[in-house]
Design an enzyme around this catalytic site. Structure first.
Site, mmCIF file in Angstrom:
data_model
loop_
_atom_site.group_PDB
_atom_site.id
_atom_site.type_symbol
_atom_site.label_atom_id
_atom_site.label_comp_id
_atom_site.label_asym_id
_atom_site.label_seq_id
_atom_site.Cartn_x
_atom_site.Cartn_y
_atom_site.Cartn_z
ATOM 1 N N CYS A 41 0.870 -1.158 0.000
ATOM 2 C CA CYS A 41 0.000 0.000 0.000
ATOM 3 C C CYS A 41 0.905 1.205 0.000
ATOM 4 O O CYS A 41 1.866 1.274 0.741
ATOM 5 C CB CYS A 41 -0.893 0.016 1.236
ATOM 6 N N CYS A 45 -0.829 5.870 6.385
ATOM 7 C CA CYS A 45 -1.776 6.397 7.361
ATOM 8 C C CYS A 45 -1.163 6.339 8.750
ATOM 9 O O CYS A 45 -0.506 5.347 9.091
ATOM 10 C CB CYS A 45 -3.060 5.593 7.352
ATOM 11 N N CYS A 48 -1.891 3.184 10.719
ATOM 12 C CA CYS A 48 -1.858 1.883 10.057
ATOM 13 C C CYS A 48 -0.713 1.030 10.586
ATOM 14 O O CYS A 48 0.398 1.500 10.766
ATOM 15 C CB CYS A 48 -1.716 2.037 8.561
#
Ligand SMILES: *[C@@H]1O[C@H](CO)[C@@H](O)[C@H](O)[C@H]1NC(C)=O
Ligand SMILES: *[C@@H]1O[C@H](CO)[C@@H](O)[C@H](O)[C@H]1NC(C)=O
Ligand SMILES: *[C@@H]1O[C@H](CO)[C@@H](O)[C@H](O)[C@H]1NC(C)=O
Ligand code: SF4
Length: 322
Positions: A41, A45, A48
Site C-alpha cells: 500500500c 496512514c 496503520c
C-alpha cells in the site's frame, strides 16, 4: 473375563480420544476470516500497522488451496483486505470467484481505500461480491491528507463507488477510523447522502503484534483519542440506521487475521502461526490467541450476504459480524 475387561478399557479409551478429538475440532472454527493477502500500500496512514514493505502475495494455486482448507474447517465468510487489495486485481478477482463459485461461501467482502476500484472490475466480479467496504476517515480532504490517506479526491470517489455498488447489486459499506484528526467532525450530511447499508466507526487502536515499525507505533500514539472523545463522536452520529460503533475494547482481539503468508496472527503480540499450507488450519489456530468469545459478543446479527431476498439475515439464519 480379562479379555472382556480389556476390550471395555480399549473401547473407553477410544471413545475418550474420539471425544477429545471432537472437542478440539469443534471449539475453534474459523467462521469469519480476514485475509490480508498483500501488505502493499502506497499510503502511510498514521494509525496503520500495515506499512511493512514486503510485497509477498501467495501464488494463486497455493492461495486457493489455503482457502479450501479454511472452508473445510468451517469458514463461511471471508473478507479480503490489505494493504490495498485492488493493487492486485487479477489475484483478487480470481479469489472472489473461487470463494463464491467453488467454495460457495455465504459472504465475500472486500475492504479498500477505493482509489483503484474500477467499473470494469465490478462489472466482471460484482455478482460474486456481497459487500464492498470503502475506508473514509473524513469528508474534509485536508483531514484525509493529514491522516495520510488520499491526495484529495477520496470523497468524489466514494460517491462513484456507491453508484457502482447500486448498479451491480453490491452492498456498500463505509469504514471510518475515529482519531485525533477527525473526532470533532460532523459527518451527518454526507452519510445521509451516501446512504451506506452499514457505516462502521472504529476507535483508533494500536495493535500489538503488528508492531513492525517503531515509527508507526509512535505516530499511532499521537492520534489516539480518549473513550469519552470517541463516545461524543458516536453520540453525534448514532441516529443513522447504518451506524455501527466499534470501540477499542470490543474490537481488539476478536478478528481472525490471516496474513500474506497464510499465517494466523496472534492477537496478544506473540509470533504468528505457521502457514496453514504447511501446518494445517487446526494447528495454526491452536498456536495463536484470538478472542473467539468476543467475536461472538461483538457478533450481532448481521446480513452478511446480499442474496437474502427480503429476509435480511442470510441463508444460515443469522451471521456473525466481522
Ligand atoms: C489507495 O492505495 C493505493 C495503492 O497503495 C494508492 O496508490 C492510493 O493513493 C490510495 N488511495 C487512498 C485514497 O488512500
Ligand atoms: C504509488 O504512488 C506513486 C506516487 O503517488 C504512484 O505513481 C504509483 O503508481 C503508486 N504505486 C502503486 C502500486 O499504486
Ligand atoms: C515491537 O517492536 C520493538 C522495537 O522494534 C521490539 O523490541 C518488540 O519486541 C516488538 N514487539 C513485538 C511484540 O513484536
Ligand atoms: S490505506 Fe489502509 S493499508 Fe494503506 S496505510 Fe492507510 S490504513 Fe494502511
Amino acid at each position: 473375563m480379562w479379555l472382556f475387561n480389556i476390550s471395555i478399557l480399549l473401547l473407553a479409551l477410544w471413545a475418550g480420544l474420539k471425544l477429545r478429538h471432537r472437542k478440539t475440532t469443534t471449539t475453534k472454527k474459523p467462521i469469519s476470516v480476514n485475509y490480508h493477502f498483500t501488505r502493499q500500500c502506497n499510503k502511510t496512514c498514521v494509525f496503520c500497522f500495515h506499512t511493512a514493505t514486503t510485497s509477498h502475495v501467495e501464488k494463486i494455486p497455493a492461495a486457493k488451496k489455503g482457502l479450501s482448507l479454511l472452508a473445510k474447517a468451517g469458514m463461511k465468510k471471508i473478507n479480503f483486505a490489505g494493504g490495498e487489495p485492488f493493487i492486485a486485481p487479477f489475484f483478487l478477482g480470481t479469489m472472489i470467484n473461487f470463494c463464491k463459485e467453488e467454495l460457495k461461501l455465504e459472504s465475500v467482502s472486500i475492504v479498500t481505500n477505493g482509489s483503484l476500484v474500477t467499473e470494469k472490475f465490478l462489472a466482471k466480479h460484482g455478482h460474486n461480491i456481497d459487500i464492498l467496504a470503502v475506508s473514509c476517515d473524513s469528508f474534509n480532504e485536508e483531514t484525509n491528507i493529514a491522516i495520510g490517506r488520499g491526495k484529495g479526491e477520496q470523497v468524489k470517489k466514494l460517491y462513484e463507488i456507491r453508484d457502482l455498488c447500486r448498479k451491480y447489486g453490491i452492498k456498500f459499506k463505509i469504514n471510518t477510523v475515529v482519531c485525533r484528526y477527525n473526532h470533532l467532525e460532523d459527518m451527518n450530511a454526507y452519510i445521509e447522502r451516501l446512504a451506506p447499508f452499514r457505516w462502521k466507526c472504529f476507535q483508533v487502536l494500536i495493535v500489538e503484534g503488528e508492531n513492525d515499525s517503531a515509527q508507526t507505533l509512535r505516530d499511532a500514539r499521537k492520534v489516539l483519542i480518549t473513550d469519552a472523545e470517541y463516545e461524543s463522536f458516536c453520540e453525534r452520529h448514532k441516529h443513522h440506521r447504518s451506524f455501527v460503533p466499534e470501540s477499542n475494547r470490543l474490537m481488539a482481539k476478536s478478528y481472525l487475521i490471516l496474513d500474506e503468508y497464510m499465517r494466523f496472527l496472534d492477537r496478544t503480540g506473540r509470533a504468528p502461526s505457521g502457514s496453514i499450507l504447511e501446518v494445517g488450519v487446526q494447528n495454526a489456530l491452536d498456536s495463536v490467541f484470538w478472542d473467539e468469545e468476543s467475536f461472538v459478543d461483538r457478533g450481532g446479527v448481521y446480513d452478511w450476504s446480499k442474496d437474502t431476498s427480503g429476509c435480511e439475515s442470510g441463508p444460515s439464519g443469522k451471521g456473525l459480524e466481522w
